[in-house]
Design an enzyme around this catalytic site. Sequence first.
Site, PDB file in Angstrom:
ATOM      1  N   SER A 224       0.305  -2.022  -0.203  1.00  0.00           N
ATOM      2  CA  SER A 224       0.075   0.156  -0.307  1.00  0.00           C
ATOM      3  C   SER A 224       0.966   1.083  -0.539  1.00  0.00           C
ATOM      4  O   SER A 224       1.336   1.464  -1.212  1.00  0.00           O
ATOM      5  CB  SER A 224      -1.315  -0.172   1.419  1.00  0.00           C
ATOM      6  OG  SER A 224      -2.463   0.268   1.074  1.00  0.00           O
TER       7      SER A 224
ATOM      8  N   HIS B 287      -7.925  -5.351   0.560  1.00  0.00           N
ATOM      9  CA  HIS B 287      -6.414  -5.110   1.018  1.00  0.00           C
ATOM     10  C   HIS B 287      -5.814  -5.770   2.314  1.00  0.00           C
ATOM     11  O   HIS B 287      -5.870  -5.244   2.764  1.00  0.00           O
ATOM     12  CB  HIS B 287      -6.796  -3.454   1.298  1.00  0.00           C
ATOM     13  CG  HIS B 287      -6.049  -2.248   1.090  1.00  0.00           C
ATOM     14  ND1 HIS B 287      -4.915  -2.095   0.506  1.00  0.00           N
ATOM     15  CD2 HIS B 287      -5.716  -2.085   2.456  1.00  0.00           C
ATOM     16  CE1 HIS B 287      -4.093  -1.776   0.374  1.00  0.00           C
ATOM     17  NE2 HIS B 287      -4.188  -0.941   1.011  1.00  0.00           N
TER      18      HIS B 287
HETATM   19  C1  GTR Z   1      -5.630   4.465   2.205  1.00  0.00           C
HETATM   20  C2  GTR Z   1      -4.564   5.556   0.984  1.00  0.00           C
HETATM   21  C3  GTR Z   1      -4.516   4.100   0.081  1.00  0.00           C
HETATM   22  C4  GTR Z   1      -3.198   2.873   0.776  1.00  0.00           C
HETATM   23  C5  GTR Z   1      -3.719   2.794   2.092  1.00  0.00           C
HETATM   24  C6  GTR Z   1      -2.991   2.124   3.093  1.00  0.00           C
HETATM   25  O1  GTR Z   1      -6.416   5.014   3.128  1.00  0.00           O
HETATM   26  O2  GTR Z   1      -5.691   6.003   0.524  1.00  0.00           O
HETATM   27  O3  GTR Z   1      -3.450   5.607  -1.352  1.00  0.00           O
HETATM   28  O4  GTR Z   1      -2.339   3.536   0.616  1.00  0.00           O
HETATM   29  O5  GTR Z   1      -4.739   3.766   2.419  1.00  0.00           O
HETATM   30  O6  GTR Z   1      -1.518   2.730   2.890  1.00  0.00           O
HETATM   31  O7  GTR Z   1      -3.381   1.307   3.688  1.00  0.00           O
END
Ligand code: GTR
Length: 396
Positions: A234, A376
Site C-alpha cells: 500500500s 486490501h
Molecule cells: C489508504 C490510502 C491508500 C493506501 C492505504 C494504505 O487510506 O488511501 O492510498 O496507501 O491507505 O496504505 O493502506
Amino acid sequence: MKRFVLFTAMILFMIAVRAQRPADANFVEANVKPYLLPDVLRTSKHAKIRNKADWENNREQLLDLFEENIYGQMPKHFVDIKFSLVEKDELAMQGKATMKKVSVEVFNRGQSVKINLILFVPNHLRKAAPAFLLINNRGQENTDPTRRVKSGFWPAELAIDSGYAIAAFHVSDAAPDDKESFMNGVLRLYPEQLAAANGMRAIGAWAWAASRIMDYFEQDPDVNADQVILVGHSRGGKAALWAAAQDQRFASCISNCSGNTGAALSRRNFGESVKVINTNFPHWFTPNYKQFNDREAELPVDQHMLLALIAPRPLYVTNASEDLWADPTGTYLALKHAESAYALYGLSSRLPEQAPAINQPILNTHLAYHNRAGIHDLTIYEWRNFIRFANFHFKN
Ligand code: GTR
C-alpha cells in the site's frame, strides 16, 4: 465493557475509513473517461526511444519528472553513515536463523537519524542469502524480532525455511506517517526540502531510508546485496516503487496493493484519485503534486512509467479483488504499459491482454502479477507467491 470499547472503536474506524472515500469517487468501469497515456518510449521532448541505450540515456530525465512533480527530490549527500549491531541471536527460530538488530545512523547538518533494521538470515545456507526487505507501514508487532508475535504481513519463518533472509524497517523511523510530524526523521537532515515546492516528503523519506538499508546490506557478508528484493504494501508499496526506480541496487521490487500514486494509472481516475490522496495525506508527496488535483491529464508522467523505470529488473505488482480503491484494472494496465521498456532489454512479457482471473498468479516472468480474492492486505498468500517469483529469478 471490553466489548463496548471494541465496538465503539470499530464504528469510529469505519467512519474514519468512510470519511476518506468521497461520494464522487468512481468505482464503475463504464464511467472511466477516455484518457491518453504518455508514451513510455518517448522522451519529454517527444523524441522516439528506440533501444536500450536511448532508454538509459533518458532515465535521469524521466526520474526528474517524478521527482519534480510527485515524490520530491532524493538527496544523495550526507556526511556520514554508521552501522551498529545492537543485538544478535545466532539461535533464533530454534536455531534455524540468525537474528540481528542493526541501527543505521545517518549524519548530516549536525543532526542524525537512526533507522532500525530487523534482519533474520538462514543458518543453513553456506553463502550470502538473497533477501526480502519490507518497508513496514503497519504496527511494529508485525516484525517482532522475538517471534512471539507471528504475522502474515511479514512471515519471517517462511522466508527462512525457503532460503531467504528477511528484513524490515519501520516507516516511522524515516518519517512519522502524520501530517504534523512527518518532518521528524530524515527531513531533519535536509530541512531545506521542507521549503521546496519539489521537496522530499514522507514517501520520499521512506524510499531514502530503504536505500540506506541497502548501504548496510552492501557490507554485511550474510546478505547477498545483489539479490535484494524490496517489498512494500500500500503506502509502503508506493515507496518501494519509488526507491527501486531510483536505486538500481535493488535487484527486484514487489509492490503490493499500492494503488494511487503507486502501481495504478492516475489518469483512469478510478477509486482513489490524486486529489483525494493529496487531501487525505498532504505529507506524502511534494507540494507540486497538488497542482494535479483533478488534473491528472496534465501530469507529464503516469505510473506505468514508474514501473518502466524498474526495467530490466524483476517487478511484481499485486491487487486484491475487493480493493477497488486501489484500482486493480488500472494497476494491471500500468504493468502492461511498462512492457515496452522491458522489451528494450529483450525481455518479452507473459502478461495476457486481459488481467488474469482472481487467484491466478503470473509468476515466472519479469513482469509478475496477481489479484488475490479478498480485501486490501498483505498476507501469507502473497508471500508464498513472492517466494515462487524470487525462486524463479534468483535460484534458477
Ligand atoms: C489508504 C490510502 C491508500 C493506501 C492505504 C494504505 O487510506 O488511501 O492510498 O496507501 O491507505 O496504505 O493502506
